[in-house]
Design an enzyme around this catalytic site. Structure first.
Site, PDB file in Angstrom:
ATOM      1  N   CYS A 206      12.707   7.581  13.316  1.00  0.00           N
ATOM      2  CA  CYS A 206      11.903   6.799  14.353  1.00  0.00           C
ATOM      3  C   CYS A 206      12.850   6.785  15.622  1.00  0.00           C
ATOM      4  CB  CYS A 206      11.427   5.329  13.978  1.00  0.00           C
ATOM      5  SG  CYS A 206      12.709   4.570  13.120  1.00  0.00           S
TER       6      CYS A 206
ATOM      7  N   GLU B 267       5.319  -0.464  13.563  1.00  0.00           N
ATOM      8  CA  GLU B 267       6.251   0.248  14.361  1.00  0.00           C
ATOM      9  C   GLU B 267       5.653   1.619  14.615  1.00  0.00           C
ATOM     10  OE1 GLU B 267      10.267   0.663  12.586  1.00  0.00           O
ATOM     11  OE2 GLU B 267      10.230   2.549  13.522  1.00  0.00           O
TER      12      GLU B 267
ATOM     13  N   GLY C 182      -2.687   5.087  13.372  1.00  0.00           N
ATOM     14  CA  GLY C 182      -2.599   4.249  12.317  1.00  0.00           C
ATOM     15  C   GLY C 182      -2.265   2.846  12.674  1.00  0.00           C
ATOM     16  N   GLY C 183      -1.123   2.397  13.477  1.00  0.00           N
ATOM     17  CA  GLY C 183      -0.918   0.948  14.036  1.00  0.00           C
ATOM     18  C   GLY C 183      -1.915   0.718  14.516  1.00  0.00           C
TER      19      GLY C 183
ATOM     20  N   GLU D  59       5.330  11.188  21.591  1.00  0.00           N
ATOM     21  CA  GLU D  59       6.454  11.395  20.707  1.00  0.00           C
ATOM     22  C   GLU D  59       5.950  12.744  19.941  1.00  0.00           C
ATOM     23  OE1 GLU D  59       6.354   9.206  17.021  1.00  0.00           O
ATOM     24  OE2 GLU D  59       8.258   9.277  16.614  1.00  0.00           O
TER      25      GLU D  59
ATOM     26  N   GLY E 273       4.556   3.924  11.005  1.00  0.00           N
ATOM     27  CA  GLY E 273       3.602   5.290  11.130  1.00  0.00           C
ATOM     28  C   GLY E 273       3.293   5.676  12.377  1.00  0.00           C
ATOM     29  N   SER E 274       2.209   6.049  12.325  1.00  0.00           N
ATOM     30  CA  SER E 274       1.602   6.840  13.751  1.00  0.00           C
ATOM     31  C   SER E 274       1.109   5.744  14.553  1.00  0.00           C
ATOM     32  CB  SER E 274       0.380   7.736  13.432  1.00  0.00           C
ATOM     33  OG  SER E 274      -0.413   6.957  12.677  1.00  0.00           O
TER      34      SER E 274
ATOM     35  N   LYS F  52       0.864  -1.123   0.035  1.00  0.00           N
ATOM     36  CA  LYS F  52       0.023  -0.025  -0.232  1.00  0.00           C
ATOM     37  C   LYS F  52       0.806   1.217   0.064  1.00  0.00           C
ATOM     38  CE  LYS F  52      -2.221   2.944   1.963  1.00  0.00           C
ATOM     39  NZ  LYS F  52      -1.969   4.236   1.869  1.00  0.00           N
TER      40      LYS F  52
HETATM   41  P1  NAP Z   1       0.282   7.304   9.427  1.00  0.00           P
HETATM   42  O1  NAP Z   1      -0.695   8.300   9.243  1.00  0.00           O
HETATM   43  O2  NAP Z   1       0.277   6.666  10.322  1.00  0.00           O
HETATM   44  O3  NAP Z   1       0.178   6.599   7.866  1.00  0.00           O
HETATM   45  C1  NAP Z   1       0.875   5.649   7.293  1.00  0.00           C
HETATM   46  C2  NAP Z   1       0.132   4.877   6.317  1.00  0.00           C
HETATM   47  O4  NAP Z   1      -0.851   4.060   6.958  1.00  0.00           O
HETATM   48  C3  NAP Z   1      -0.468   5.669   5.413  1.00  0.00           C
HETATM   49  O5  NAP Z   1      -0.396   4.812   4.028  1.00  0.00           O
HETATM   50  C4  NAP Z   1      -2.029   5.739   5.910  1.00  0.00           C
HETATM   51  O6  NAP Z   1      -2.848   5.868   4.787  1.00  0.00           O
HETATM   52  C5  NAP Z   1      -2.247   4.359   6.443  1.00  0.00           C
HETATM   53  N1  NAP Z   1      -3.271   4.384   7.467  1.00  0.00           N
HETATM   54  C6  NAP Z   1      -3.029   5.080   8.608  1.00  0.00           C
HETATM   55  N2  NAP Z   1      -4.313   5.041   9.568  1.00  0.00           N
HETATM   56  C7  NAP Z   1      -4.896   4.006   8.853  1.00  0.00           C
HETATM   57  C8  NAP Z   1      -6.103   3.259   9.114  1.00  0.00           C
HETATM   58  N3  NAP Z   1      -6.909   3.602  10.301  1.00  0.00           N
HETATM   59  N4  NAP Z   1      -6.672   2.404   8.368  1.00  0.00           N
HETATM   60  C9  NAP Z   1      -6.043   2.245   6.934  1.00  0.00           C
HETATM   61  N5  NAP Z   1      -5.046   2.935   6.667  1.00  0.00           N
HETATM   62  C10 NAP Z   1      -4.251   3.506   7.474  1.00  0.00           C
HETATM   63  O7  NAP Z   1       1.674   7.899   9.211  1.00  0.00           O
HETATM   64  P2  NAP Z   1       2.188   9.148   8.314  1.00  0.00           P
HETATM   65  O8  NAP Z   1       1.537   9.259   7.084  1.00  0.00           O
HETATM   66  O9  NAP Z   1       3.384   8.718   8.023  1.00  0.00           O
HETATM   67  O10 NAP Z   1       2.659  10.234   9.465  1.00  0.00           O
HETATM   68  C11 NAP Z   1       1.541  10.821  10.087  1.00  0.00           C
HETATM   69  C12 NAP Z   1       2.310  11.007  11.802  1.00  0.00           C
HETATM   70  O11 NAP Z   1       2.794   9.308  12.155  1.00  0.00           O
HETATM   71  C13 NAP Z   1       3.846  11.665  11.958  1.00  0.00           C
HETATM   72  O12 NAP Z   1       3.293  13.008  12.290  1.00  0.00           O
HETATM   73  C14 NAP Z   1       4.377  10.811  13.147  1.00  0.00           C
HETATM   74  O13 NAP Z   1       3.732  11.377  14.091  1.00  0.00           O
HETATM   75  C15 NAP Z   1       4.105   9.484  12.940  1.00  0.00           C
HETATM   76  N6  NAP Z   1       5.126   8.713  12.167  1.00  0.00           N
HETATM   77  C16 NAP Z   1       5.846   8.356  13.007  1.00  0.00           C
HETATM   78  C17 NAP Z   1       6.993   7.554  12.374  1.00  0.00           C
HETATM   79  C18 NAP Z   1       8.115   6.925  13.275  1.00  0.00           C
HETATM   80  O14 NAP Z   1       8.840   6.044  12.954  1.00  0.00           O
HETATM   81  N7  NAP Z   1       7.902   7.274  14.528  1.00  0.00           N
HETATM   82  C19 NAP Z   1       7.096   7.417  11.078  1.00  0.00           C
HETATM   83  C20 NAP Z   1       6.117   7.840  10.287  1.00  0.00           C
HETATM   84  C21 NAP Z   1       5.279   8.538  10.812  1.00  0.00           C
HETATM   85  P3  NAP Z   1      -3.044   7.110   3.802  1.00  0.00           P
HETATM   86  O15 NAP Z   1      -2.268   8.179   4.323  1.00  0.00           O
HETATM   87  O16 NAP Z   1      -3.096   6.687   2.626  1.00  0.00           O
HETATM   88  O17 NAP Z   1      -4.544   7.682   4.156  1.00  0.00           O
END
Ligand code: NAP
Length: 525
Positions: free
Chosen positions: A299, A263, A243-244, A392, A239-240, A182
């Site tokens: 991260c 993660e 999301g996780g 974080e 990711g977040s 994805k």
């Molecule tokens: P994200 O919002 O968690 O999204 C990551 C992926 O997962 C995207 O493809 C997103 O889809 C998908 N996703 C998220 N929630 C979902 C759900 N409920 N159902 C289905 N798919 C879902 O992360 P991000 O866009 O990379 O960044 C947002 C925040 O995440 C950052 O501000 C940061 O706080 C955190 N983050 C942390 C790390 C780390 O390593 N610590 C790394 C990256 C991000 P779509 O975007 O396509 O809608």
């Protein structure tokens, strides 16, 4: 660059909602149009992967290794194009992306070597002991087998190394699991280029169609459909926390629950011990480089620093303040990530208990979406009183927590949740006095570091990149290095099967040079 959804060897028609890639530094659209996949297309991708699994799992390991190497070679052949597009889509500098591309291709070579060496299957052979008393022992042999189709969510902060052909994809394909990626919407063009390279490699090696697919999404629908698909067997995500945990819940509530290796973020605490501060406060203050590298979007960025009040700590603060003030602002990955960073750092700066140690004023006015580095300070008692300080702040932000004494330092360290990393800056001779703290750090993190920054993750055999919840969903597994293959397999034992019917890895007389346990003796024959 073919920008359409890819299922097996076929690019899909230009259906679905159209979207464009954004240059986060300039705030303008980049060339190319992308299309959100449909639920039917997600269904088709998983069904094809399931079909491919039947054939792919039993393909010779040397052939799989050659395929992985070709994936890397095909990426290298278009490396300039990949790096240029990734720079445009992520705002990350060329040098970082060149390094990340090298890491990505090296990971593929590393997994190819692992496949050829073969011991990762952990073949264990207990041959029959018919004369054993009081009961004979039956022949039992165990090894790891692949789980099945894997859904990989590309990460925003590593457009190459944790994305389409990143560590998760490399480990899954090495294990024998087909992959459906994805794509992260922040770097669709980079994803398209890498997916094209994988498709080429798969075709060259006549891999079963469906071994690899990549889909775009316009929201969460496709991710959700992929996780919920009955033929999906494993999910990986970076990711977040939101999301996780959403994906973990979906996977748990399926008729057949499946593992999600998520993660989800870490604050990577660093404890600064008194003697180290007294001896080398100014050198230790260089940690601001790790806090602000690539706008703090790692991260493993150190988000919390802990120390006890001392003259050494005052010198450390002064040097930290000077360092951080001179850090140039950097483009953040997406406007969403930037506004999240602004919101969280502003929220902390508005608190009475929080003061500023230093803040960068070097804003690049030519660019948008910049993250300005800031380091704050709080007392240990105020830190303990509000759990938000343990969350974080993704970006160039860190907080120094100042304890009155060692007892309070132990208290704050004990209050922390699971982490990817935990570090201690110490002189060797003082470590014995702080064993309780260093033991606690090992309890809460997957990687415990002495006198070094947590950023810069070595990709190797011994690395552990994972930690207790909420850093990751399963602290027993790493998402970096060769051991990450273990997420995609499960053990099966064959009982009472004759040599000719067993998988090659489990034959006692097979020519593979694999270490295995036979009758309780390790042997390589
Ligand atoms: P994200 O919002 O968690 O999204 C990551 C992926 O997962 C995207 O493809 C997103 O889809 C998908 N996703 C998220 N929630 C979902 C759900 N409920 N159902 C289905 N798919 C879902 O992360 P991000 O866009 O990379 O960044 C947002 C925040 O995440 C950052 O501000 C940061 O706080 C955190 N983050 C942390 C790390 C780390 O390593 N610590 C790394 C990256 C991000 P779509 O975007 O396509 O809608």
């Amino acid at each position: 660059m073919n920008t359409r959804n890819l299922i097996g060897y076929n690019y899909l028609p230009e259906n679905g909602k159209k979207f464009k890639a954004l240059d986060p530094a300039l705030g303008i659209d980049l060339p190319g149009e992308f299309y959100a996949a449909s639920i039917a297309e997600a269904d088709a991708a998983v069904n094809l992967a399931d079909k491919a699994f039947v054939e792919y799992r039993s393909i010779d390991r040397n052939k799989k290794a050659a395929f992985l190497r070709s994936m890397a070679d095909e990426m290298k052949a278009i490396s300039d194009e990949i790096v240029e597009r990734a720079m445009g889509e992520s705002g990350l500098p060329a040098q970082r992306l060149q390094g990340e591309l090298a890491r990505t291709t090296n990971q593929l070579y590393m997994f190819a070597d692992l496949l050829e060496e073969g011991s990762w299957v952990e073949a264990i052979i207990d041959t029959a002991l018919p004369d054993r008393k009081p009961l004979p022992r039956i022949d039992i042999r165990k090894m790891m087998v692949p789980l099945g189709p894997a859904v990989v969510f590309g990460a925003s902060n590593f457009p190459l190394a944790y994305s389409v052909a990143g560590g998760d994809t490399a480990a899954a394909l090495a294990a024998g699991c087909p992959v459906i990626v994805k794509a992260h919407p922040a770097h669709p063009g980079t994803s398209a280029l890498v997916a094209g390279a994988i498709k080429k490699a798969a075709e060259q090696h006549h891999m079963p169609e469906g071994i690899f697919s990549m889909l775009y999404d316009d929201g969460y629908a496709i991710g959700e459909a992929l996780v919920k698909h009955p033929k999906t067997k494993i999910v990986t995500f970076t990711g977040s926390f939101k999301g996780g945990t959403a994906l973990m819940k979906m996977a748990r509530e399926r008729n057949e629950p499946i593992p999600v290796f998520a993660e989800m973020g870490s604050i990577n605490p660093i404890v600064l011990l008194p003697m180290a501060l007294e001896n080398r406060a100014e050198e230790l203050a260089k940690i601001y480089g790790s806090i602000t590298a690539n706008a703090g979007q790692f991260c493993t960025k150190p988000g919390l620093l802990f120390a006890v009040k001392s003259a050494g700590l005052e010198r450390f603060k002064k040097a930290l303040s000077e360092g951080i003030t001179n850090v140039n602002s950097a483009t953040m990955l997406t406007p969403g990530i930037r506004s999240n960073f602004d919101k969280l750092s502003k929220d902390r700066l508005e608190e009475k208990a929080v003061s500023v140690i230093g803040q960068s004023d070097k804003l690049d006015k030519e660019k948008v979406n910049q993250g300005l580095a800031v380091i704050t300070e709080i007392s240990a008692s105020a830190f303990l009183a509000d759990k938000k300080y343990k969350e974080e702040v993704f970006g160039p932000y860190s907080m120094l927590v100042v304890a009155d004494d060692i007892t309070q330092l132990e208290q704050v360290v004990s209050s922390l949740q699971g982490q990817l990393t935990a570090s201690v800056m110490a002189e060797k001779e003082e470590l014995a006095n702080y064993k309780q703290i260093t033991d606690k750090l090992a309890d809460l993190a997957g990687r415990v570091i002495l006198n070094g920054p947590p950023t810069g993750v070595e990709v190797g055999n011994a690395i552990m990149h994972g930690g207790p919840f909420p850093a990751t969903s399963d602290s027993r597994f790493t998402s970096v290095g060769t051991s990450s293959i273990k997420r995609f397999v499960r053990p099966v034992c064959w009982q009472n099967w004759s040599e000719d019917l067993l998988p090659d890895e489990l034959k006692t007389d097979n020519p593979l040079n694999i270490w295995r346990l036979v009758n309780n003796n390790w042997t390589n024959k």
